[in-house]
Scaffold this motif. Structure first.
Motif, PDB file in Angstrom:
ATOM      1  N   ASN A 165       0.857  -1.182   0.000  1.00 42.10           N
ATOM      2  CA  ASN A 165       0.000   0.000   0.000  1.00 42.10           C
ATOM      3  C   ASN A 165       0.892   1.231   0.000  1.00 42.10           C
ATOM      4  N   VAL A 166       1.281   1.656  -1.195  1.00 41.43           N
ATOM      5  CA  VAL A 166       2.216   2.777  -1.321  1.00 41.43           C
ATOM      6  C   VAL A 166       1.605   4.059  -0.774  1.00 41.43           C
ATOM      7  N   VAL A 167       0.313   4.231  -0.972  1.00 44.82           N
ATOM      8  CA  VAL A 167      -0.349   5.447  -0.468  1.00 44.82           C
ATOM      9  C   VAL A 167      -0.193   5.535   1.043  1.00 44.82           C
ATOM     10  N   GLN A 168      -0.469   4.455   1.740  1.00 45.54           N
ATOM     11  CA  GLN A 168      -0.323   4.456   3.200  1.00 45.54           C
ATOM     12  C   GLN A 168       1.129   4.667   3.604  1.00 45.54           C
ATOM     13  N   THR A 169       2.035   3.993   2.908  1.00 45.30           N
ATOM     14  CA  THR A 169       3.457   4.138   3.222  1.00 45.30           C
ATOM     15  C   THR A 169       3.896   5.592   3.122  1.00 45.30           C
ATOM     16  N   MET A 170       3.492   6.255   2.045  1.00 42.55           N
ATOM     17  CA  MET A 170       3.943   7.628   1.823  1.00 42.55           C
ATOM     18  C   MET A 170       3.253   8.629   2.740  1.00 42.55           C
ATOM     19  N   GLN A 171       2.062   8.296   3.220  1.00 48.43           N
ATOM     20  CA  GLN A 171       1.342   9.191   4.124  1.00 48.43           C
ATOM     21  C   GLN A 171       1.742   8.985   5.577  1.00 48.43           C
ATOM     22  N   SER A 172       2.564   7.973   5.822  1.00 49.54           N
ATOM     23  CA  SER A 172       3.044   7.688   7.171  1.00 49.54           C
ATOM     24  C   SER A 172       4.529   8.032   7.257  1.00 49.54           C
ATOM     25  N   ARG A 173       5.064   7.953   8.448  1.00 49.32           N
ATOM     26  CA  ARG A 173       6.506   8.153   8.603  1.00 49.32           C
ATOM     27  C   ARG A 173       7.238   7.041   7.867  1.00 49.32           C
ATOM     28  N   HIS A 174       8.237   7.407   7.045  1.00 51.76           N
ATOM     29  CA  HIS A 174       8.906   6.406   6.221  1.00 51.76           C
ATOM     30  C   HIS A 174      10.356   6.815   5.952  1.00 51.76           C
ATOM     31  N   SER A 216       4.571  -4.429   7.776  1.00 51.66           N
ATOM     32  CA  SER A 216       4.607  -5.456   6.740  1.00 51.66           C
ATOM     33  C   SER A 216       3.381  -6.362   6.783  1.00 51.66           C
ATOM     34  N   CYS A 217       3.113  -6.991   7.911  1.00 50.00           N
ATOM     35  CA  CYS A 217       1.990  -7.928   7.983  1.00 50.00           C
ATOM     36  C   CYS A 217       0.629  -7.234   7.906  1.00 50.00           C
ATOM     37  N   PRO A 218       0.428  -6.065   8.544  1.00 47.71           N
ATOM     38  CA  PRO A 218      -0.858  -5.386   8.347  1.00 47.71           C
ATOM     39  C   PRO A 218      -1.145  -5.077   6.878  1.00 47.71           C
ATOM     40  N   GLN A 219      -0.152  -4.603   6.130  1.00 44.46           N
ATOM     41  CA  GLN A 219      -0.370  -4.345   4.705  1.00 44.46           C
ATOM     42  C   GLN A 219      -0.649  -5.647   3.953  1.00 44.46           C
ATOM     43  N   ALA A 220       0.057  -6.711   4.306  1.00 45.48           N
ATOM     44  CA  ALA A 220      -0.171  -7.997   3.649  1.00 45.48           C
ATOM     45  C   ALA A 220      -1.600  -8.474   3.874  1.00 45.48           C
ATOM     46  N   HIS A 221      -2.086  -8.349   5.090  1.00 44.58           N
ATOM     47  CA  HIS A 221      -3.452  -8.785   5.389  1.00 44.58           C
ATOM     48  C   HIS A 221      -4.481  -7.932   4.646  1.00 44.58           C
ATOM     49  N   HIS A 222      -4.270  -6.630   4.569  1.00 48.06           N
ATOM     50  CA  HIS A 222      -5.213  -5.772   3.842  1.00 48.06           C
ATOM     51  C   HIS A 222      -5.268  -6.141   2.361  1.00 48.06           C
ATOM     52  N   PHE A 223      -4.097  -6.390   1.777  1.00 50.58           N
ATOM     53  CA  PHE A 223      -4.067  -6.760   0.360  1.00 50.58           C
ATOM     54  C   PHE A 223      -4.746  -8.107   0.137  1.00 50.58           C
ATOM     55  N   VAL A 224      -4.419  -9.083   0.962  1.00 49.77           N
ATOM     56  CA  VAL A 224      -4.993 -10.418   0.811  1.00 49.77           C
ATOM     57  C   VAL A 224      -6.496 -10.401   1.063  1.00 49.77           C
ATOM     58  N   ASP A 225      -6.951  -9.620   2.038  1.00 46.45           N
ATOM     59  CA  ASP A 225      -8.395  -9.519   2.289  1.00 46.45           C
ATOM     60  C   ASP A 225      -9.119  -8.982   1.058  1.00 46.45           C
ATOM     61  N   LYS A 226      -8.562  -7.943   0.438  1.00 44.26           N
ATOM     62  CA  LYS A 226      -9.190  -7.376  -0.760  1.00 44.26           C
ATOM     63  C   LYS A 226      -9.143  -8.372  -1.908  1.00 44.26           C
ATOM     64  N   ALA A 227      -7.995  -9.027  -2.098  1.00 39.90           N
ATOM     65  CA  ALA A 227      -7.881 -10.012  -3.171  1.00 39.90           C
ATOM     66  C   ALA A 227      -8.879 -11.150  -2.980  1.00 39.90           C
ATOM     67  N   THR A 228      -9.043 -11.598  -1.761  1.00 39.17           N
ATOM     68  CA  THR A 228      -9.979 -12.690  -1.475  1.00 39.17           C
ATOM     69  C   THR A 228     -11.418 -12.267  -1.763  1.00 39.17           C
ATOM     70  N   ARG A 229     -11.766 -11.046  -1.385  1.00 37.40           N
ATOM     71  CA  ARG A 229     -13.117 -10.561  -1.671  1.00 37.40           C
ATOM     72  C   ARG A 229     -13.382 -10.501  -3.172  1.00 37.40           C
ATOM     73  N   LEU A 230     -12.350 -10.249  -3.961  1.00 37.42           N
ATOM     74  CA  LEU A 230     -12.499 -10.188  -5.410  1.00 37.42           C
ATOM     75  C   LEU A 230     -12.518 -11.575  -6.064  1.00 37.42           C
ATOM     76  N   GLY A 231     -12.182 -12.600  -5.298  1.00 34.13           N
ATOM     77  CA  GLY A 231     -12.227 -13.956  -5.832  1.00 34.13           C
ATOM     78  C   GLY A 231     -10.887 -14.615  -6.054  1.00 34.13           C
ATOM     79  N   THR A 232      -9.804 -13.974  -5.645  1.00 39.11           N
ATOM     80  CA  THR A 232      -8.470 -14.565  -5.761  1.00 39.11           C
ATOM     81  C   THR A 232      -8.197 -15.479  -4.571  1.00 39.11           C
ATOM     82  N   ARG A 233      -7.565 -16.613  -4.825  1.00 38.80           N
ATOM     83  CA  ARG A 233      -7.104 -17.463  -3.721  1.00 38.80           C
ATOM     84  C   ARG A 233      -5.807 -16.858  -3.185  1.00 38.80           C
ATOM     85  N   ALA A 234      -5.898 -16.247  -2.016  1.00 42.24           N
ATOM     86  CA  ALA A 234      -4.757 -15.512  -1.477  1.00 42.24           C
ATOM     87  C   ALA A 234      -4.617 -15.792   0.014  1.00 42.24           C
TER      88      ALA A 234
END
Length: 291
Positions: A165-174, A216-234
């Motif tokens: 989530n590049v948007v979140q990364t750039m809007q946070s301390r990095h 790292s893991c919070p972003q991974a879970h957000h991405f996988v949750d969205k992918a799963t809702r769209l129908g991807t096995r993630a």
């Protein structure tokens, strides 16, 4: 971080006997647009692991020990082909262009796969850190590769992505390395953010993340949750390993490697066959270097 990656690139990987190595296969005019191939001598319609190195989008190399050594030792003797990819780096190419480089390398590797005994329809994309971000972007927006002539791959293994989530990364301390990569334009952040570019189901996706990194893991879970809702096995695989160890230790005999292989096993029967055939032994022949 950059010093560590540079040292990794300079170290020499030890390769197992009985494999064929083809170095610096060209997929573009720039000297960085090259990849290396590690293949069994007698490969026949072999699945291909397509590996993209990390390095803050600015450094790193396809031949670095931490990128290839354990992965080649684990999977090539079992019958897989491993392709390790270079791409143009900052400041010569921004991440979107780097993803396009990776896509073009994929196209070229699939075109030539039969030359090494590979199967163009059995590719597994894998990347670490910045390289994971690039394969994540292709997983979220496969048209980047498909419009160039790529065949859809079996699945993607993302090894502790530099940012899902590049948007979140750039809007946070990095760290400042993100400013060099993504600049200050929110439209650019959106365009290179896998989470924001994910709009449709795709190939199966595994997000390996370091539980030692706060985001790292919070972003991974957000991405996988969205992918799963769209129908991807993630799925997400959390590991109590450092960012560097997630790359370096993949391929060593461990529960970590076994869990990644469990994901790979479900991608295709040919992949499962090679992973399950513990008795497979290739002849111990010298390494052959082709140029």
């Amino acid at each position: 971080m950059q010093r560590r990656a540079a040292a990794m690139a300079q170290s020499s990987a030890v390769l197992p006997p009985g494999i064929r190595v083809v170095r610096d296969v060209t997929y573009g005019s720039d000297p960085k647009q090259r990849f290396d191939v590690y293949a069994p001598m007698q490969a026949d319609h072999a699945p291909v692991i397509f590996m993209v190195h990390g390095g803050a989008w600015a450094i790193g190399d396809k031949a670095a020990k931490n990128v290839i050594e354990n992965k080649v030792a684990r999977w090539v003797p079992r019958g897989f082909i491993l392709v390790s990819v270079n791409y143009r780096l900052l400041p010569d190419a921004v991440p979107r262009q780097q993803a396009q480089d990776v896509a073009q390398a994929l196209v070229q590797a699939q075109r030539q796969a039969m030359e090494w005994g590979g199967d163009r329809e059995k590719f597994i994309l894998m990347g670490h850190s910045a390289g994971a971000h690039l394969v994540d972007l292709l997983a979220a927006q496969p048209s980047i590769a498909l419009q160039r002539g790529a065949t859809l791959w079996l699945g993607t293994v993302s090894l502790d992505s530099a940012s899902l989530n590049v948007v979140q990364t750039m809007q946070s301390r990095h760290p400042r390395l993100y400013d060099r990569a993504f600049g200050s334009d929110p439209a650019v952040w959106q365009a290179v953010s896998p989470l924001q570019q994910l709009h449709a189901p795709g190939a199966p996706f595994l997000a390996v993340c370091s539980s030692r990194r706060a985001d790292s893991c919070p972003q991974a879970h957000h991405f996988v949750d969205k992918a799963t809702r769209l129908g991807t096995r993630a799925q997400v695989l959390e590991q109590d390993l450092s960012h560097e160890e997630i790359n370096q230790q993949l391929g060593t005999p461990s529960s970590y490697t076994a869990q990644v292989e469990a994901f790979m096993r479900n991608l295709d029967p040919a992949v499962a066959h090679l992973l399950d055939d513990q008795a497979r032994q290739l002849s111990a022949l010298p390494v052959v270097i082709s140029r």
